[in-house]
Enzyme design. Structure first.
Site, PDB file in Angstrom:
ATOM      1  N   ARG A  60      33.981  34.641 -11.984  1.00 29.09           N
ATOM      2  CA  ARG A  60      33.228  34.179 -10.827  1.00 29.09           C
ATOM      3  C   ARG A  60      31.719  34.292 -11.050  1.00 29.09           C
ATOM      4  O   ARG A  60      31.261  35.060 -11.887  1.00 29.09           O
ATOM      5  CB  ARG A  60      33.609  35.011  -9.594  1.00 29.09           C
ATOM      6  CG  ARG A  60      35.027  34.773  -9.088  1.00 29.09           C
ATOM      7  CD  ARG A  60      35.330  35.693  -7.911  1.00 29.09           C
ATOM      8  NE  ARG A  60      35.442  37.081  -8.313  1.00 29.09           N
ATOM      9  CZ  ARG A  60      34.487  37.987  -8.153  1.00 29.09           C
ATOM     10  NH1 ARG A  60      33.347  37.658  -7.586  1.00 29.09           N
ATOM     11  NH2 ARG A  60      34.670  39.229  -8.550  1.00 29.09           N
ATOM     12  N   LYS A 200      38.881  32.233  -3.961  1.00 29.09           N
ATOM     13  CA  LYS A 200      37.988  33.199  -3.331  1.00 29.09           C
ATOM     14  C   LYS A 200      37.132  32.551  -2.237  1.00 29.09           C
ATOM     15  O   LYS A 200      36.668  33.238  -1.328  1.00 29.09           O
ATOM     16  CB  LYS A 200      37.098  33.861  -4.386  1.00 29.09           C
ATOM     17  CG  LYS A 200      37.851  34.829  -5.290  1.00 29.09           C
ATOM     18  CD  LYS A 200      38.607  35.893  -4.505  1.00 29.09           C
ATOM     19  CE  LYS A 200      39.293  36.893  -5.437  1.00 29.09           C
ATOM     20  NZ  LYS A 200      40.152  37.846  -4.678  1.00 29.09           N
ATOM     21  N   HIS A 219      41.199  42.790   0.894  1.00 29.33           N
ATOM     22  CA  HIS A 219      41.306  42.489  -0.536  1.00 29.33           C
ATOM     23  C   HIS A 219      42.303  43.482  -1.112  1.00 29.33           C
ATOM     24  O   HIS A 219      41.928  44.528  -1.647  1.00 29.33           O
ATOM     25  CB  HIS A 219      39.936  42.615  -1.207  1.00 29.33           C
ATOM     26  CG  HIS A 219      39.934  42.134  -2.626  1.00 29.33           C
ATOM     27  ND1 HIS A 219      39.089  42.652  -3.584  1.00 29.33           N
ATOM     28  CD2 HIS A 219      40.663  41.181  -3.266  1.00 29.33           C
ATOM     29  CE1 HIS A 219      39.299  42.051  -4.730  1.00 29.33           C
ATOM     30  NE2 HIS A 219      40.241  41.157  -4.564  1.00 29.33           N
ATOM     31  N   SER A 239      39.222  43.640  -8.841  1.00 30.90           N
ATOM     32  CA  SER A 239      39.920  43.131 -10.014  1.00 30.90           C
ATOM     33  C   SER A 239      39.923  44.167 -11.127  1.00 30.90           C
ATOM     34  O   SER A 239      38.897  44.781 -11.425  1.00 30.90           O
ATOM     35  CB  SER A 239      39.238  41.847 -10.501  1.00 30.90           C
ATOM     36  OG  SER A 239      39.843  41.379 -11.666  1.00 30.90           O
ATOM     37  N   LYS A 243      45.859  46.191  -8.701  1.00 32.28           N
ATOM     38  CA  LYS A 243      46.502  45.677  -7.482  1.00 32.28           C
ATOM     39  C   LYS A 243      47.784  44.906  -7.797  1.00 32.28           C
ATOM     40  O   LYS A 243      48.814  45.126  -7.180  1.00 32.28           O
ATOM     41  CB  LYS A 243      45.550  44.756  -6.721  1.00 32.28           C
ATOM     42  CG  LYS A 243      44.366  45.408  -6.061  1.00 32.28           C
ATOM     43  CD  LYS A 243      43.724  44.512  -5.023  1.00 32.28           C
ATOM     44  CE  LYS A 243      43.472  43.088  -5.471  1.00 32.28           C
ATOM     45  NZ  LYS A 243      42.644  42.968  -6.669  1.00 32.28           N
ATOM     46  N   THR A 244      47.685  43.970  -8.743  1.00 31.37           N
ATOM     47  CA  THR A 244      48.838  43.137  -9.068  1.00 31.37           C
ATOM     48  C   THR A 244      49.924  43.962  -9.752  1.00 31.37           C
ATOM     49  O   THR A 244      51.099  43.900  -9.397  1.00 31.37           O
ATOM     50  CB  THR A 244      48.417  41.966  -9.971  1.00 31.37           C
ATOM     51  OG1 THR A 244      47.471  41.159  -9.269  1.00 31.37           O
ATOM     52  CG2 THR A 244      49.611  41.115 -10.350  1.00 31.37           C
ATOM     53  N   ASP A 258      46.998  39.984  -3.684  1.00 25.04           N
ATOM     54  CA  ASP A 258      45.533  39.991  -3.689  1.00 25.04           C
ATOM     55  C   ASP A 258      44.862  39.929  -2.320  1.00 25.04           C
ATOM     56  O   ASP A 258      43.855  40.595  -2.122  1.00 25.04           O
ATOM     57  CB  ASP A 258      45.027  38.818  -4.535  1.00 25.04           C
ATOM     58  CG  ASP A 258      43.561  38.966  -4.915  1.00 25.04           C
ATOM     59  OD1 ASP A 258      43.136  40.093  -5.236  1.00 25.04           O
ATOM     60  OD2 ASP A 258      42.845  37.963  -4.897  1.00 25.04           O
ATOM     61  N   ARG A 324      44.027  34.995 -17.504  1.00 26.37           N
ATOM     62  CA  ARG A 324      44.895  35.098 -16.322  1.00 26.37           C
ATOM     63  C   ARG A 324      46.012  34.059 -16.350  1.00 26.37           C
ATOM     64  O   ARG A 324      45.943  33.071 -17.082  1.00 26.37           O
ATOM     65  CB  ARG A 324      44.082  34.902 -15.039  1.00 26.37           C
ATOM     66  CG  ARG A 324      43.124  36.047 -14.738  1.00 26.37           C
ATOM     67  CD  ARG A 324      42.347  35.790 -13.466  1.00 26.37           C
ATOM     68  NE  ARG A 324      41.425  36.866 -13.148  1.00 26.37           N
ATOM     69  CZ  ARG A 324      41.678  37.857 -12.318  1.00 26.37           C
ATOM     70  NH1 ARG A 324      42.846  37.924 -11.712  1.00 26.37           N
ATOM     71  NH2 ARG A 324      40.775  38.784 -12.074  1.00 26.37           N
TER      72      ARG A 324
END
Length: 532
Positions: A60, A200, A219, A239, A243-244, A258, A324
């Site tokens: 990003r 996003k 988030h 990130s 989390k995942t 997410d 990713r």
């Protein structure tokens, strides 16, 4: 219109977007893969996955994100965190982008943000790249085909990577731009092929709209006990904090990885898919996520692969460490069909501590939870943003500052109210370093993290003895099932304990200095949880 697509009554021409080339509405995955291949946008991978690179933008560009400063939002936007764009500059930007788009082919996906129909929004995504249409079709919620004919967008997002902005003409920072206009209900994205900007932008949009309805946008990833949505857990984190990975527990039902909302009805996913990091992904540690990398239409982004066999190299980060894969939720066998759960019973705040100071898990009081939520301490992981090549300590309030249009206290107070109302237990989990700082210590063992989380979620960890952490004041378990006792006391994992004390004092001061900005806006009990 090509065969198999649904052409809605509400067309681009009705929105003033005219004189384009071919416009393809709501193509399904096979047609999008076919179109992307014909346009040489990428390569067909194993199992029918789609392999793509995104050029110089492999993460990003938060500094290029702007909010249009209109009268309706001027008093509600956190301007210290969100770059302003003048309305007249946006109008010129929009006109110039539409002029640039004339005669070119575009792909339209009419999708939904939010699994709870009581709080969802209709989003129209207009993409120059066919594979961006495929990506966002994975990431957002897909309406039933019969509902598309009369679909009307609440917001429209136009992503045109071939368009370069002019900072002096358009009032932006560089030739890359992400511009959100809440009054005109339009988001413009230019000069970046990184697909994460699409999802996003929707998250930022919901982060602005939902608090006015008393809904907490988060988030976070989320799961619930199999067959028991009441036993829901959410995992906050930036990130790279896990989390995942940590929400993909085969013994629990995945709600999402997410972005979620917490309403009076419970927890609901904003998305329809997952966007998982693949660096060092293995079939042994994360078999379900690994399996998606060879499933049809999974988007494989910025991964090195063998040009002949199409075998992916999960260790080669020469393109980016932020490699990713994007895939629909149904590719995970234990994913929730409704993408909804109950009120969170456990709230986990994930941090990646590159200082090697924080324990692997700590229990937080509600005031401490708000303190750590507003602090949002972690380490940026290589590749997530341009210019980040190794972990660097950072404070990202609400564990997602780049996506927060409102002031942090708006989200912090909402979270605190919901914790108090529903009695959630809060935990701080460090997935970062132990035995020393980054460069000296080692990464926290994932097996230990999973074991501690299992104990926290099933309630057994609450029954062990706890000690008060001398640096942060939270409760740390002295023992935990299946975890070496020494790991629970980070000071003991360092060979030089005096060096640990100095590092801890340094981190405590960083917390205190960062938190000073929130002190005028918070209650006394949260101030008491602050350090220094």
């Amino acid at each position: 219109m090509t065969s198999g697509q649904v052409n809605p009554q509400f067309r681009l021409e009705d929105q003033g977007i005219k004189d384009l080339g071919n416009v393809y509405y709501n193509l399904l995955e096979p047609a999008l893969v076919e179109a992307a291949l014909k346009r040489n946008e990428g390569t067909l991978g194993k199992g029918g996955s789609f392999l793509v690179t995104t050029g110089k933008f492999t993460g990003r560009s938060p500094k290029d994100k702007h909010v249009v400063k209109t009268e309706s939002v001027v008093d509600s936007i956190w301007w210290e965190n969100n770059a302003a764009m003048a309305p007249e500059k946006f109008d010129v930007l929009y006109a110039d982008m539409l002029k640039h788009m004339k005669g070119k082919d575009y792909y339209v996906q009419d999708l939904i943000g939010g699994a709870d129909p009581a709080h969802s929004i209709n989003v129209r995504m207009v993409t120059e790249l066919a594979w961006h249409g495929l990506f966002i079709r994975h990431m957002l919620r897909r309406p039933d085909q019969e509902d598309l004919a009369d679909f009307t967008a609440d917001f429209t997002i136009i992503n045109c990577p071939s368009f370069k902005a002019d900072p002096s003409r358009h009032g932006c920072r560089s030739d890359t731009v992400i511009a959100l206009n809440f009054d005109r209900k339009i988001i413009l994205i230019g000069n970046t092929e990184y697909a994460g900007e699409n999802k996003k932008s929707v998250f930022t949009l919901l982060n602005y709209l939902l608090p006015e309805q008393g809904i907490m946008p988060m988030h976070c990833s989320a799961n619930h006990a199999t067959g028991n949505p009441v036993d829901t857990a959410v995992f906050f984190g930036l990130s790279g904090t896990g989390k995942t990975t940590l929400s993909a527990d085969p013994k629990r039902t995945l709600i999402g990885d997410d972005e979620h909302g917490w309403s009076d009805r419970g927890t609901f996913n904003f998305e329809g898919g997952c966007y998982a990091k693949t660096i060092s992904l293995s079939s042994e540690a994360e078999p379900e996520i690994y399996a998606t990398t060879s499933k049809f239409a999974t988007v494989i982004e910025n991964m090195v692969f063998d040009p002949y066999t199409k075998e992916l190299d999960f260790e080669d980060d020469s393109l980016t460490a932020n490699m990713r894969c994007a895939y629909p939720l149904e590719y995970i066998s234990n994913a929730s069909e409704s993408a909804m759960g109950g009120h969170p019973k456990n709230i986990i705040m994930l941090t990646c501590d590159a200082f090697g100071v924080l324990p692997p898990i700590a229990r937080l009081t509600p005031a401490q939870a708000m303190y750590h939520f507003l602090s949002g301490f972690t380490s940026k992981v290589a590749g997530t943003e341009r210019g980040v090549t190794e972990p660097e300590p950072t404070f990202s309030t609400c564990f997602g500052a780049p996506f927060m249009p409102r002031r942090p206290e708006a989200y912090g107070n909402l979270l605190r109210e919901k914790i108090a109302q529903h009695g959630a237990t809060c935990w701080l989990v460090n997935t970062g370093w132990t035995g020393g700082a980054y460069g000296t210590g080692s990464r926290m063992p994932i097996r230990a993290t999973r074991g501690l989380l299992t104990s926290a979620l099933d309630g057994s960890l609450a029954q062990v003895e706890f000690r008060k952490d001398p640096n942060f004041g939270f409760d740390v378990p002295v023992t935990a099932p299946g975890v070496a006792e020494v790991l629970l006391d980070p000071r003991r994992t360092w060979n030089d304990q005096a060096a640990y004390d100095a590092q801890a004092a340094k981190l405590v001061k960083m917390f205190a200095d960062n938190f000073a900005q929130y002190v005028p806006y918070i209650d006394n009990d949260v101030k008491a949880a602050a350090i220094g």
